[in-house]
Structure formats: structure tokens, C-alpha cells
Design a protein around this motif. Structure first.
Motif, PDB file in Angstrom:
ATOM      1  N   ALA A 108      67.638  23.058  27.080  1.00 26.72           N
ATOM      2  CA  ALA A 108      67.179  23.012  28.475  1.00 26.72           C
ATOM      3  C   ALA A 108      67.027  24.410  29.058  1.00 26.72           C
ATOM      4  O   ALA A 108      66.124  24.657  29.866  1.00 26.72           O
ATOM      5  CB  ALA A 108      68.147  22.188  29.316  1.00 26.72           C
ATOM      6  N   SER A 109      67.885  25.337  28.652  1.00 31.01           N
ATOM      7  CA  SER A 109      67.809  26.696  29.206  1.00 31.01           C
ATOM      8  C   SER A 109      66.499  27.369  28.815  1.00 31.01           C
ATOM      9  O   SER A 109      66.032  28.277  29.494  1.00 31.01           O
ATOM     10  CB  SER A 109      68.983  27.539  28.718  1.00 31.01           C
ATOM     11  OG  SER A 109      68.934  27.663  27.305  1.00 31.01           O
ATOM     12  N   GLN A 110      65.928  26.933  27.698  1.00 30.82           N
ATOM     13  CA  GLN A 110      64.667  27.536  27.260  1.00 30.82           C
ATOM     14  C   GLN A 110      63.453  26.715  27.707  1.00 30.82           C
ATOM     15  O   GLN A 110      62.325  27.068  27.416  1.00 30.82           O
ATOM     16  CB  GLN A 110      64.663  27.676  25.731  1.00 30.82           C
ATOM     17  CG  GLN A 110      65.520  28.841  25.289  1.00 30.82           C
ATOM     18  CD  GLN A 110      65.972  28.707  23.849  1.00 30.82           C
ATOM     19  OE1 GLN A 110      65.271  28.144  23.027  1.00 30.82           O
ATOM     20  NE2 GLN A 110      67.151  29.227  23.554  1.00 30.82           N
ATOM     21  N   PHE A 111      63.737  25.599  28.367  1.00 33.72           N
ATOM     22  CA  PHE A 111      62.650  24.771  28.872  1.00 33.72           C
ATOM     23  C   PHE A 111      62.539  25.032  30.375  1.00 33.72           C
ATOM     24  O   PHE A 111      62.983  26.081  30.868  1.00 33.72           O
ATOM     25  CB  PHE A 111      62.954  23.299  28.545  1.00 33.72           C
ATOM     26  CG  PHE A 111      61.780  22.385  28.744  1.00 33.72           C
ATOM     27  CD1 PHE A 111      60.617  22.555  28.004  1.00 33.72           C
ATOM     28  CD2 PHE A 111      61.839  21.355  29.671  1.00 33.72           C
ATOM     29  CE1 PHE A 111      59.529  21.712  28.198  1.00 33.72           C
ATOM     30  CE2 PHE A 111      60.761  20.505  29.866  1.00 33.72           C
ATOM     31  CZ  PHE A 111      59.606  20.684  29.134  1.00 33.72           C
ATOM     32  N   PHE A 112      61.922  24.125  31.078  1.00 30.40           N
ATOM     33  CA  PHE A 112      61.705  24.323  32.502  1.00 30.40           C
ATOM     34  C   PHE A 112      62.162  23.040  33.200  1.00 30.40           C
ATOM     35  O   PHE A 112      61.411  22.072  33.274  1.00 30.40           O
ATOM     36  CB  PHE A 112      60.218  24.574  32.749  1.00 30.40           C
ATOM     37  CG  PHE A 112      59.914  25.177  34.084  1.00 30.40           C
ATOM     38  CD1 PHE A 112      59.708  26.544  34.220  1.00 30.40           C
ATOM     39  CD2 PHE A 112      59.822  24.389  35.224  1.00 30.40           C
ATOM     40  CE1 PHE A 112      59.415  27.112  35.442  1.00 30.40           C
ATOM     41  CE2 PHE A 112      59.545  24.948  36.452  1.00 30.40           C
ATOM     42  CZ  PHE A 112      59.333  26.318  36.556  1.00 30.40           C
ATOM     43  N   VAL A 113      63.406  23.032  33.638  1.00 27.54           N
ATOM     44  CA  VAL A 113      63.955  21.865  34.332  1.00 27.54           C
ATOM     45  C   VAL A 113      64.068  22.223  35.808  1.00 27.54           C
ATOM     46  O   VAL A 113      64.706  23.217  36.159  1.00 27.54           O
ATOM     47  CB  VAL A 113      65.345  21.492  33.782  1.00 27.54           C
ATOM     48  CG1 VAL A 113      65.870  20.236  34.481  1.00 27.54           C
ATOM     49  CG2 VAL A 113      65.299  21.296  32.278  1.00 27.54           C
ATOM     50  N   VAL A 127      63.629  13.614  16.008  1.00 25.35           N
ATOM     51  CA  VAL A 127      63.877  13.087  17.354  1.00 25.35           C
ATOM     52  C   VAL A 127      63.520  14.156  18.389  1.00 25.35           C
ATOM     53  O   VAL A 127      63.841  15.326  18.232  1.00 25.35           O
ATOM     54  CB  VAL A 127      65.362  12.679  17.525  1.00 25.35           C
ATOM     55  CG1 VAL A 127      65.624  12.204  18.951  1.00 25.35           C
ATOM     56  CG2 VAL A 127      65.724  11.603  16.520  1.00 25.35           C
ATOM     57  N   ASP A 128      62.861  13.709  19.440  1.00 26.67           N
ATOM     58  CA  ASP A 128      62.485  14.596  20.532  1.00 26.67           C
ATOM     59  C   ASP A 128      63.701  14.728  21.452  1.00 26.67           C
ATOM     60  O   ASP A 128      63.845  14.038  22.452  1.00 26.67           O
ATOM     61  CB  ASP A 128      61.320  13.938  21.267  1.00 26.67           C
ATOM     62  CG  ASP A 128      60.396  14.959  21.877  1.00 26.67           C
ATOM     63  OD1 ASP A 128      60.730  16.158  21.842  1.00 26.67           O
ATOM     64  OD2 ASP A 128      59.350  14.539  22.396  1.00 26.67           O
ATOM     65  N   VAL A 129      64.596  15.656  21.086  1.00 28.67           N
ATOM     66  CA  VAL A 129      65.900  15.771  21.747  1.00 28.67           C
ATOM     67  C   VAL A 129      65.937  16.999  22.639  1.00 28.67           C
ATOM     68  O   VAL A 129      65.314  18.021  22.334  1.00 28.67           O
ATOM     69  CB  VAL A 129      67.023  15.835  20.673  1.00 28.67           C
ATOM     70  CG1 VAL A 129      66.827  17.002  19.728  1.00 28.67           C
ATOM     71  CG2 VAL A 129      68.400  15.917  21.329  1.00 28.67           C
ATOM     72  N   ILE A 130      66.640  16.910  23.749  1.00 26.38           N
ATOM     73  CA  ILE A 130      66.893  18.100  24.565  1.00 26.38           C
ATOM     74  C   ILE A 130      68.395  18.220  24.777  1.00 26.38           C
ATOM     75  O   ILE A 130      69.086  17.236  25.048  1.00 26.38           O
ATOM     76  CB  ILE A 130      66.126  18.070  25.911  1.00 26.38           C
ATOM     77  CG1 ILE A 130      66.314  19.402  26.643  1.00 26.38           C
ATOM     78  CG2 ILE A 130      66.517  16.874  26.792  1.00 26.38           C
ATOM     79  CD1 ILE A 130      65.264  19.686  27.711  1.00 26.38           C
ATOM     80  N   LEU A 131      68.888  19.426  24.569  1.00 29.32           N
ATOM     81  CA  LEU A 131      70.308  19.724  24.743  1.00 29.32           C
ATOM     82  C   LEU A 131      70.468  20.442  26.083  1.00 29.32           C
ATOM     83  O   LEU A 131      69.907  21.519  26.278  1.00 29.32           O
ATOM     84  CB  LEU A 131      70.793  20.610  23.589  1.00 29.32           C
ATOM     85  CG  LEU A 131      72.140  21.316  23.750  1.00 29.32           C
ATOM     86  CD1 LEU A 131      73.270  20.304  23.968  1.00 29.32           C
ATOM     87  CD2 LEU A 131      72.449  22.169  22.516  1.00 29.32           C
ATOM     88  N   ASP A 132      71.236  19.839  26.987  1.00 26.85           N
ATOM     89  CA  ASP A 132      71.398  20.462  28.299  1.00 26.85           C
ATOM     90  C   ASP A 132      72.487  21.538  28.230  1.00 26.85           C
ATOM     91  O   ASP A 132      73.675  21.261  28.398  1.00 26.85           O
ATOM     92  CB  ASP A 132      71.733  19.422  29.366  1.00 26.85           C
ATOM     93  CG  ASP A 132      71.621  20.039  30.768  1.00 26.85           C
ATOM     94  OD1 ASP A 132      71.575  21.288  30.863  1.00 26.85           O
ATOM     95  OD2 ASP A 132      71.570  19.276  31.748  1.00 26.85           O
ATOM     96  N   ASP A 133      72.051  22.752  27.991  1.00 30.15           N
ATOM     97  CA  ASP A 133      72.978  23.895  27.881  1.00 30.15           C
ATOM     98  C   ASP A 133      72.940  24.742  29.146  1.00 30.15           C
ATOM     99  O   ASP A 133      73.275  25.927  29.124  1.00 30.15           O
ATOM    100  CB  ASP A 133      72.605  24.738  26.661  1.00 30.15           C
ATOM    101  CG  ASP A 133      71.187  25.297  26.768  1.00 30.15           C
ATOM    102  OD1 ASP A 133      70.418  24.821  27.627  1.00 30.15           O
ATOM    103  OD2 ASP A 133      70.841  26.210  25.991  1.00 30.15           O
ATOM    104  N   ARG A 134      72.545  24.143  30.271  1.00 31.34           N
ATOM    105  CA  ARG A 134      72.415  24.937  31.497  1.00 31.34           C
ATOM    106  C   ARG A 134      73.745  25.220  32.156  1.00 31.34           C
ATOM    107  O   ARG A 134      73.839  26.069  33.057  1.00 31.34           O
ATOM    108  CB  ARG A 134      71.510  24.191  32.501  1.00 31.34           C
ATOM    109  CG  ARG A 134      70.085  24.015  32.047  1.00 31.34           C
ATOM    110  CD  ARG A 134      69.310  23.159  33.042  1.00 31.34           C
ATOM    111  NE  ARG A 134      69.918  21.839  33.210  1.00 31.34           N
ATOM    112  CZ  ARG A 134      69.732  21.041  34.267  1.00 31.34           C
ATOM    113  NH1 ARG A 134      68.945  21.437  35.257  1.00 31.34           N
ATOM    114  NH2 ARG A 134      70.313  19.851  34.331  1.00 31.34           N
TER     115      ARG A 134
END
Lengths: 588, 588
Positions: B3-8, B514-521
């Protein structure tokens, strides 16, 4: 894929408006179809190439940590007014009003929109760095669209924008993109160079172009075979000459040069080396008062060697010329030189002016220049003796092949290229104009440091063709070919054996993940081969009754002129060897 | 993805202009961002949904033999003039002039361009049938854009166009697309109905809408639970009543109905069933002479039962009204009825007019209608006795729940839906206008039989949300969720064990595709859970120190309110059971 179910449409003749080979071949191969000047439909065969380019770009951008979004094609004018681009940009910017009479633009790029997103979504330094990109339709209303997809009006661009908390971080973001671009261009399978480019008003060295090498390219690329040095011609520095200025050895002589108004004509007429002549260029800058009214002008004389060309970008960096310059008017020239253009020179001026000498001119002795009188030149001109030393000595010329490399590692070569990518450090140009800030660690609102990074998605296939073609047509690298391999069955209609072998092979290759097309259109061999050579499919397998009787197929790579026989039973192993696909577990 | 590298980017509050739940939730979940009225940026979270929708559509269209191309967004006006749409279309069509003052349009659809392609590329019947499609940005300058992506101005549509040699072949192409659409909508994982739609001027039954069922939908959908029958309300036929008209049993009585100008008020005032009253609607058609000058008008009185609504599409098919009609003017009404609107009826007309009775009205006896006098109605009205039989008896009403199904298999139900797809047989409408022909087997130039097939790519996610949400946010079906599964580690910053377990699981799931997202925020659990519930990720795994000590993770599906404990070692097998991924070799 079977050709009968796809859309294969080839033409013998290129359209009359096609000037360059990529344009001719893309139309002839049925890849694009003109709808209007600079506006093309991407036909199924061409779209496959574009989609492969997109997929590679998307994968590597994601790999590099950039995040994809899509910004609108139709953008409100008010946002473009914040940066002043709504008014500053010329008619290239397609403007449109909606039903309520509100201004909009069709996006040529998206700096305004992405900066607007950043200023409201990226609120804290903790969210930085962030790189946002899109692959989206753009429009630029070129005055003279031409060369097919090379200089179209509507095109697809990948545009990325990085946002950083400070210059150091922006440097890292820039370098990350630079590496991503190298990965992308490596994967395309094209010969290319990343060349340093001028970064304009921003300064610094953080601007590079990615140029696909092609003899037909519009851009001159300078590189050093002995080192990593590469730059575009605007940027490449001509080093100061190593040797000092020789002593004067000739007298100043006013020599008749009837009708010889160019350096080349003079050198030929006097039988001297072109490198002993000096070209004069007269520029002017306006003088303004505090209210911005023009109150007068300063005239500049620029001198470069007869065999050199002036470099406008370099000239634009000289103090005094860096706020903009123009060519001097005839009146200004007459006032300072007492002569009309054609035979101008720095000796015997009627009124003093600023003289800028190229570094090479500054070390010349016994040179030749115009005498400020029609049909006369001076020979034996020498600095100090015949005219004062120049006001400015600077690098104001294009480098030429054989010049020393700026890194001191060898001599320069020049080749031609087509720009398909550009990475650029923007600094705070847009964030300042739009007051786009985030809260820094010190709690203060701080302007984003930005970079922008473009790839011409629809231009790339055209550049690939300029680089890779022959008299038969296009030669695609495997990575972006519309199909990797074509199966050409001979007489499939008549021969059940050929049909069966072709369909079996088609299915086997599909199962291996090969992007294969089976030509089941029933064309005769000559026409069939010509079509696929024109379209540029890299690998071809021919299946015929005669071959099958000997248990053989014929393989030919698009770059080869002769086919090789391959045992039908070994064909998959053979194709794996050719790199058509990778066996699981094989080393890549 | 981390998540930190994505845009939430989530919001607690919905924007003030958001009226419907999908609009509110898409903005709050950071999926779209308004740039201007009806113009949105597709933010990274939303773009993932759109790209999954596109991928499903593309796969199934290719599977069905359609061939993808891309047509320009900016299209020359002259092509649109060939079909007359340049002038006929209202201000929804965004028109623009280029730097040379030439007319262009921003495409709302591409019938003109694709027909232009067909007429020059598809030269022989041997090349037919062919179905060409694109997934491309469209613009429609809606007068009142609203509801977020539901009725935007800029949007993405998949538009396909089929070209056939004759009507029979066009039928097959239509049915192929119809089946492809069923496959597509099945894969989206939404409840939907394919409903028969009115095909307008073309006639025939070859028009179907694909409606996502949602109580907030704009369209009324009619279906029969006992059969396959489904149609939109414009199209659904109200069958003729089975029973004959009863005999008259009441006298005609002029009854005071003070202030009761609607059927509902009259029924209440007289304590009678609404179904015994009859509504009067007065229409008019203009009479023109040969020069097209209006020389007079015909007035029509339409009668539907008080509990029924008139259906404009059905009215528009009645001979005499099928060339266009309007509401009658006050003068026309006064002339024929001797009264102003409010208490009109067919008994005691001042001047004869055309009476059209709905089928249900035609079999009524002892009914109630206006007496052409303010504050009075007739009761006990009977056909034949009190007024002549109607000139026309037809189905001119909307069906209501409980009506017989037109296929005779049961009774109709009505629910609401959102149109996201439409398949349509066009016939030769465009090919005739543009003289688009191919050479038929008989050697003659022949007009293409065409069909068109649209899917609202950016509307679909909005429809999916209208159907699937709760008070916590969106609930995506797996197929189009931005991520299939979210890993929520508790206290990842403090606990190396949690971090290690989370990253290991993340990598293991990625390896399974799997289209997984890890919330590391580093958000706190409450905020983290709320974010992903708002965004609507279907599957969630929570990793905590406490859980790990017991070798357990907590799994919760977005539709559930309680988490279940899963042994950490069995988690992959558990997720496979939940359908998060398929084990190779597993039965799908």
C-alpha cells in the motif's frame, strides 16, 4: 489466431502523402489508416504492436514503483490558465468550448491536471516520493503534420510525473526513471542511445532523450565510441581548442571576392581551406525601460568558423542573450556595418557592437571574413592587430565528427536518431505556478520538486521501422511484432495433410504461448510470403505437401534470404532455439 | 503490491454534488476524482477496476471473433456530415475547429469512422462477416452531467460494429454478440438481466439491453419469474385482456366531483376502485401540404385506465402518430371538448376526434371519466351506448406487476436496473447514408448489414456499486475488485514477527497469482479496516502478534460481519477454498 478471422489488409502502393519509409510501410502493411491530416486509426495489425509497446512500458513503470492513473482527454481551461499555458501555447493547443461556452483543451500533456491532483492528494512528506503515470490519447494541432505516426496530431503518449520533497530525492526519482527507460528500451529490441539533452531554463544536467538510431532520424546524436558519452547536438559541448592562437603571419588585405557571399564560395574562389574563413551572424536584443517599453537595442556579432554551424541553444545561454534574441534588422546592420548582409565582418565597423567569438575562432590567426563592402573580403585578419579581442569567447557551435569528446576519452562521432523518450527534471516550475505544496517535516508548506517522463507510444513503432526494414518491408524485433511467427501452408485448400499439420502446429504453438498466426486465407505462396514480409513477422514456417513427404518444414527468419529445412518432429525444439518461446525451466 | 507504494486516498465525507451511492463511494474510496462537471480522473484504485472490466470485455470479444482496432477521438466533421449527424445531433456532440478552421467532433461513438473503414477495406463478401471493436475514450456534452461515472461527459466505452453480407448473416453476428455479452456479464459477477428493448425506426426484435439490477436504477425492467421473458418497460407488451367486455349495468350519470381533477382523487371521492376510472390524454398531429407547410391539425384522445400509465414508445407506433406527435394546445382542446384540461372525457364531444383506447379500456363497462365540465365526471359510461366504439384499440400502456407475461408462461414482475450494455441490429441505416458497399457473390455492389454493440466500461463499476454496497462501503465481486485480498498486519512497525509473516504471505500469494495488497502504511487497525471496507476488497486477512502466538490468522469476507480464525499453516488451502485462487489442476 487465424488470418481469416483477423484483419489482414495490404497495399502494393504507398499513399501519395507518405514521405518516409515508416509511413509508407505502416500504411501498406495495413497497420494504420489515415482519417485526416495527422489523425490515424490504429488498425488491428498496428494496434497489436502498440499494445505490445504499452505492455512493456506498463510492466517496467510498475516495476519502478510508478502508479498508473488516467487523466481526462478534455481538460478545463481554467487549470491551464493557472500556469499561463492556456494563453502562452500557440495553436498547437486545441481549444474547445463546451455547450455552456466554457473553455477546455484537448490534452497535449497533463502537467496541470497531475499537479492539481498532487496538491490536494499528497498532503504530507510521508506520502512522497510518488510517481504517477498514464498511457493516454494526446492531441497536438501541428501546423504541418506528416510522416504518419512520427509527427501526428492525435497520438498516444505515456506521461509520468514524479513528486518529491526535495532536490536530492528528486534526483533519485529521476535516476530511477532513467533506469526504467533503459530497461524499457532494452526490451523493445531496438538500437537506441540515451543522450544528454539541454534542460532549458531549469538548468542542470537532468534531461536525457532516448533516441532510436536511424539514418533517417531528424535529430543529430553525438557520441564517443571510446566512452559512455552521448548527447544531442544542441547539448554536446565543443571543447576549447588545446593549442594557443598562432602568431599573425599575413598582412590584412582587402581582396575582391565577386559574387562570393558565402564562406564556401570564398574558400573555393581563393583556393583556401574552409576552416580558415569566419562566418558572421548579426543578432539583436531589445533594451526595455522599467515599464517594459522598448527604448533601443543592442547589436551582437557572432563569429563561427566557416566549416562550423552556430548552435542556437548555446547562443541562448550567453549572458545578455539569455533573455531572448532576434536577428538584427537591415537598418541595425546598416547602422553598425555600413553594408548590407552578405559581406559582413568584424573589421572596420561603423559603430561598435558586442562581439562573441566561438572558442575555435578565438584561437585563429590569418583568417578571412567579409569586408563590409559588396564583393570584398579581408584575408590575413588577426585578433588584436586588426580588431580588438572579442567581448565574449564561448562555445556557440555544433560539434562535428572528430571533435574531442567532452569527457576527454576519445573523439566524437555523429549519427541520426528519432526521439521516442525524454526524462526531464522540472524542479518547481509547475508546483510554483500552481502553488502545489505539501507539509514538510518541518511543518511548513513546501513546493513539490517535480520531474516528467514521456514515451511516444505510437511514435515508437514508426521509429522501429525506420531502423529495421528492407526492400521487402518491415522487420520487427520479436518483442513488438504484431505476431511472432506466421505459419504459411501451401495449398491448404487442396491438401488435408497440410491443413492438419498447419492446424496442429498452430495449436501446439498457442499452447506454448507463442503469438502465432496461421495464414488460412488461401492466397498463393508468392502473395502470401510477400504479405508477411511486408508486415514484418520475424519468424516464418512453410508447410507443404512436398515437405511433409520428407517430414520437413521450411523455416526462415525475416532477416534471412534463404529458408532452412527443419525436421517436422523437431520443429518446437528448433523454434525454442530461435528464441520464439522459452521452454519452462530453460535459462532466459 | 504494498500500500505504501500504491496510492490509497480515502475520505470520510462525500462531495456535496454526489447524489447517488456509487458516486459517493467512488469518491470516498479514492477511485475517481472530479476535474470538471462530468469529467473525472480515474485514480489508481479506480483504474484497476476499469482495467479488469476492460480485460474481461477484451478477452470475450476476441473469443467471439471480433477484432480490435482504435479509432481517433478527434474525428473530421465532414464524415459526420455524410450521415447528417453533424447537424442533427444537439449540443451533446462536442464540436471543435482545428487551427485551419476545419470542423471536427470529439467522438461520442464511431459509426461514421468504422463505416468509412469498411467501405474501403472490406471489398468482397469473402471478407465478411467482420466485427470491429474498440475500447476508447468518448465524450458526450450532457446538459446535466451527474451521478459520477453513471452519467459523465467523458467516459470509456467498448463499441463494436458488425458488417454482414445479408440479413441472415447479420442475425448470426447479432446472436454471437448477444452470447458474448452474456459471457462477459456472467464473468463480472453481477446480477443482471438481458432485456428486449425497442429497436426504434429499424423495427424487428433485434435490440437488447444488458441491465445491472439495482433498486436505484433509472430503468424499469419487466420479467417473468416463470420463464425467460424480460424486456424494458418501453418494450414489454401488455396482452389483450382475456375476458370480453361485460354488459352495461349502470345508467350514465353526471356526478359532481368538486376539485377532483385526477383519477385518484375521483376514485377516492366516489369511493370506487381506481381501475374503474379512465384517464384522457389529448395529442395532436400536424397536417402538412406538399410543400411541407402546416395547414391544420388532427386531434387524438388517448384513453388508459386510471391505474395505468401511458407508454410513449407504444403510442409512437400507432398509424397516424408514428411520424411524430405533440400534446394538443389549449385552443385545440377547447375546440373539441368545450372545456379546459382537468375534467376531459370522450362523452359529449363538441367536435369529433380520433379516439385511441388502450386494450384494457376497450373491455371496460360502467366506467368513470371527465364530463367536459369543471367539477363534474360521468359515472356508468359504456361503449356503444354513451359514445361510439373507439377508432383504434391498441396496447398503449406500461405493463404493471401482475400482468400476464407476453409468452403466456406466468405473470410479470418489475424491478429496476442500470443499462450498461446494448446490442443493436442497425440494418443499412449507416451503410446507406454513406454508400458503404461490398461486392456480393452476384458481383453487385451491396450495402453492408450492420449491427452495433456497446458496453459502458466506466459506467459498469458504478452500476456494480449501486448493486453491491452496505453502510461500510463498496462490496466488489472478485472479478473486478481493485485487489482480491488485503493483508492487514497489526503493529507491523513494532513486531518483526508480524512483519515477517505478512511479507511472506504477501509473496506467497503473489506467486499464486493473487492480486494482493499488503497494508504497510502503519495505520491503526480501526482506520485500516475501515479503509479497506470502504474500498470494498472482498477478502481480508489480519495478521497479529496475538494470533501468530496461536499460529492463527483472521479471515473475513467483505460480506461477513465476523472474522473466522484460520490456522496459519493452512491459510493457502483455505483461501483456495474461498475461491481466491485456483490450484493448478483444480476443477474450475
Amino acid at each position: 489466431m487465424k488470418a481469416s478471422q483477423f484483419f489482414v489488409s495490404t497495399y502494393k502502393e504507398a499513399p501519395a502523402d507518405a514521405e518516409v519509409i515508416s509511413h509508407k510501410l505502416m500504411v501498406r502493411a495495413g497497420m494504420i489508416r489515415r482519417l485526416n491530416a495527422g489523425i490515424y486509426s490504429y488498425m488491428p495489425m498496428g494496434l497489436r504492436v502498440i499494445q505490445k509497446v504499452q505492455a512493456i512500458v506498463r510492466e517496467e513503470m510498475n516495476q519502478a514503483g510508478a502508479v498508473e492513473l488516467t487523466m481526462p482527454v478534455v481538460q478545463p481551461g481554467e487549470l491551464w490558465q493557472e500556469t499561463g499555458r492556456f494563453d502562452k501555447m500557440g495553436p498547437e493547443l486545441l481549444r474547445v468550448q463546451d455547450r455552456h461556452g466554457r473553455d477546455f483543451v484537448i490534452q497535449p500533456t497533463s502537467e496541470e491536471v497531475v499537479t492539481d491532483i498532487a496538491r490536494s492528494e499528497l498532503r504530507s512528506y510521508k506520502q512522497l516520493p510518488k510517481n504517477l503515470y498514464q498511457i493516454q490519447t494526446k492531441f497536438r494541432d501541428e501546423r504541418r503534420p506528416r510522416f504518419g505516426l512520427m509527427r501526428g496530431r492525435e497520438f498516444i503518449m505515456k506521461d509520468a510525473y514524479s513528486f518529491d520533497k526535495d532536490k536530492d530525492s528528486a534526483q533519485i526519482s529521476y535516476q530511477t526513471m532513467r533506469q526504467a527507460y533503459r530497461n524499457i528500451f532494452d526490451r523493445f529490441g531496438l538500437r537506441y542511445r540515451a543522450v544528454a539533452a539541454d534542460s532549458g531554463a531549469i538548468g542542470g544536467d537532468l534531461s536525457e532523450e532516448f533516441q532510436v538510431i536511424a539514418s533517417t532520424g531528424e535529430d543529430a546524436i553525438v557520441y564517443c565510441p571510446q566512452s559512455e558519452y552521448a548527447a544531442n547536438i544542441e547539448k554536446a559541448e565543443a571543447l576549447a581548442p588545446g593549442q594557443p592562437r598562432p602568431a599573425a603571419s599575413q598582412p590584412l588585405v582587402k581582396t575582391p571576392t565577386p559574387g562570393q557571399s558565402t564562406c564556401a564560395q570564398v574558400a573555393e574562389g581563393l583556393s583556401i581551406a574552409l576552416a580558415t574563413t569566419v562566418k558572421s551572424l548579426v543578432l539583436a536584443t531589445d533594451v526595455q525601460d522599467e515599464q517594459g517599453n522598448i527604448t533601443g537595442s543592442t547589436v551582437w556579432l557572432l563569429l563561427v568558423r566557416g566549416d562550423h554551424d552556430m548552435n542556437e541553444v548555446k547562443v541562448g545561454k550567453i549572458a545578455g542573450l539569455d533573455k531572448g534574441y532576434r536577428f538584427a534588422s537591415e537598418a541595425e546592420i546598416l547602422e553598425h556595418f555600413g553594408a548590407k548582409p552578405g559581406y559582413l565582418g568584424p573589421v572596420g565597423l561603423r559603430k561598435p557592437l558586442k562581439i562573441v567569438a566561438d572558442r575555435d575562432v578565438a584561437v585563429m590567426a590569418d583568417w578571412v571574413c567579409g569586408a563590409n563592402e559588396v564583393d570584398f573580403h579581408y584575408t590575413g585578419v588577426n585578433w588584436g592587430r586588426d580588431l580588438p579581442e572579442p567581448d565574449v569567447v564561448a562555445d556557440i557551435r555544433n560539434v562535428v565528427a572528430g571533435d574531442l569528446s567532452p569527457d576527454g576519452q576519445g573523439t566524437l562521432e555523429i549519427e541520426r536518431g528519432i526521439e521516442v523518450g525524454h526524462v526531464f527534471y522540472l524542479g518547481t516550475k509547475y508546483s510554483a505556478a500552481m502553488n502545489a505544496t505539501f507539509l514538510a517535516e518541518n511543518g511548513r508548506p513546501t513546493l513539490f520538486e517535480m520531474g516528467c517522463y514521456g514515451i511516444g507510444i505510437t511514435r515508437l513503432p514508426a521509429a522501429a521501422i525506420e531502423q529495421n526494414h528492407d526492400e521487402r518491408g518491415i522487420i520487427w524485433p520479436d518483442a513488438i511484432a504484431p505476431f511472432t511467427l506466421v505459419l504459411c501452408p501451401i495449398g491448404m485448400d487442396r491438401s488435408p495433410a497440410v491443413r492438419e499439420a498447419a492446424e496442429k502446429l498452430h495449436d501446439a504453438l498457442l499452447a506454448k504461448g507463442v503469438d502465432v498466426i496461421l495464414d488460412d486465407r488461401g492466397e498463393r505462396p508468392g502473395a502470401m510470403f510477400a504479405d508477411w514480409e511486408l508486415i514484418g513477422i520475424p519468424h516464418r514456417l512453410v508447410i507443404s505437401d512436398r515437405g511433409l513427404k520428407e517430414n520437413q518444414l521450411e523455416y526462415q527468419h525475416r532477416t534471412q534470404t534463404e529458408a532452412v529445412k527443419v525436421a517436422a518432429d523437431d520443429v518446437l525444439a528448433f523454434l525454442a532455439q530461435q528464441g520464439v518461446f522459452q521452454e519452462p525451466g530453460a535459462q532466459g
